[in-house]
Design an enzyme around this catalytic site. Sequence first.
Site, PDB file in Angstrom:
ATOM      1  CE  LYS A  78     -16.196 -12.964 -45.407  1.00  0.00           C
ATOM      2  NZ  LYS A  78     -15.103 -12.583 -44.484  1.00  0.00           N
ATOM      3  CB  SER A 153     -15.638  -8.994 -43.574  1.00  0.00           C
ATOM      4  OG  SER A 153     -14.751 -10.105 -43.635  1.00  0.00           O
ATOM      5  CB  SER A 177     -13.156 -11.027 -41.056  1.00  0.00           C
ATOM      6  OG  SER A 177     -12.705  -9.723 -41.310  1.00  0.00           O
TER       7      SER A 177
END
Length: 477
Positions: A78, A153, A177
């Site tokens: 990420k 996210s 997330s």
Amino acid sequence: MRLCDNTALELAQMLRKKQCSAKEIYLDTLQRAKEKQETLNAYITFNKDAVKAAEAVDRKIAEGKEIPLIAGIPIAVKDNISTKGLRTTCASKMLCDYIPPYDAFVIEKLKGAGGVIIGKSNMDEFAMGSASDTGYFGTVRNPVNCNYSAGGSSGGSAAAVASRGAILALGSDTGGSVRQPASLCGVVGFCPSYGTVSRYGLIAFASSLDRIGTIGRTVKDTYLLHNIIYDADIKDVTALYKNFSFNLKGELNGVRIGIIKELMSCYMEDDVRASVMAAIKLMEENGAVIKELSLPDIKAAVNAYYIISSAEASSNLARYDGIRYGYRSERCGSLSEMYKYSRSEGFGDEVKRRIMLGTFVLSEGFCDDFYKRAAALRRSLCAGFEEAFQQCDIIAAPVYPKAGFKLGENAAPAEVYSADIFTVPSSLAGLPAISVPCGKNKEGLPVGLQLIGGRFCDNKVFDAAYGYELIGGGYNG
């Protein structure tokens, strides 16, 4: 069948039998990722040096050296986790050209174990969002149905794994997330107990909530990656490392599974409720004991979460001022204008919304009414969970009230926030939790079962999830 269609453990076995090379695995996975990139937008940056890492693994194998199980496996990271020499943007204009001078602790662990970082995955800006659509680099689409969101996210990480554009992935979980996009994309997503995985090098959103989690197609794959990054780190002052003995058995007989009635009375789609209840029933048929529990404070968890996380975000993001690093506006006639224009141009709407909310709840005259009350509810919720885990080993719940939502749905922010009711309670309490696929809705979109454990009972969460997978739940190819 392509190499990238295998699980991490299958590829690890193939490497050891010399049925393929790490370079071949990487190139095939990279090809798949690039084939899907235009459609899914799962990546922000691909790692040009990844092939060197794969070749280094192949050399060790040729020399007859032992390698960790994770060696040679392509991993998406990420884009809020620092990678030395590789652009790290947080999907924000504010950091669109930032190249960190250091690796996050978890990246050091991955590199040390021979993991191949294929690239940096797309996300919501500064991890603020639930659909991976607030970022500067565009929206992430769901591999199951490209008209739907991949979730957020950590949507890019989940989409990359689900589409075989990565074998494993790292994400961050503040209020769900990792778990929510894992549920929407039909993969496994694990969020560890707060403090058990170092946050050093994770660009902060809400420091008392942020955790680095792992994503894979199976529970064992996810467990494999977690065991690599799970280690003591003196650089993280919030680390509470515990020396667990992880030994996956998948035994469900006698496991006490709690069902929180306040959660199960919340709104969720009929297909979600049916899939989750069927999963719980299957576990009961295989020896688990189901107990109904009550946790009244859970109803106010979303309100407390958004007050606390926004307050911490307003503090953490104050450092982006256009002076030291990050985006600087060209409209800088004075120092105050530099602050004003750099921040207003560099941040997106969702980030600005949370900074404003956080500044408000911390302001004089309102701190007692909002922030301190939220902190008190958080303490009460933690105590409630501790009491609940005296009566059960695991809590089962949905991950998200919907199996999916279409891109561009114009829901009000408050409505979007309220949908986090199933994930934020355990986040506030710092508890470990995992999302495992448990079914599909009428449109074929995946549904996730969430299993939550007591503080530092990460092994119980993994074991229950693996047990569910062994009896027919979870990944089905």
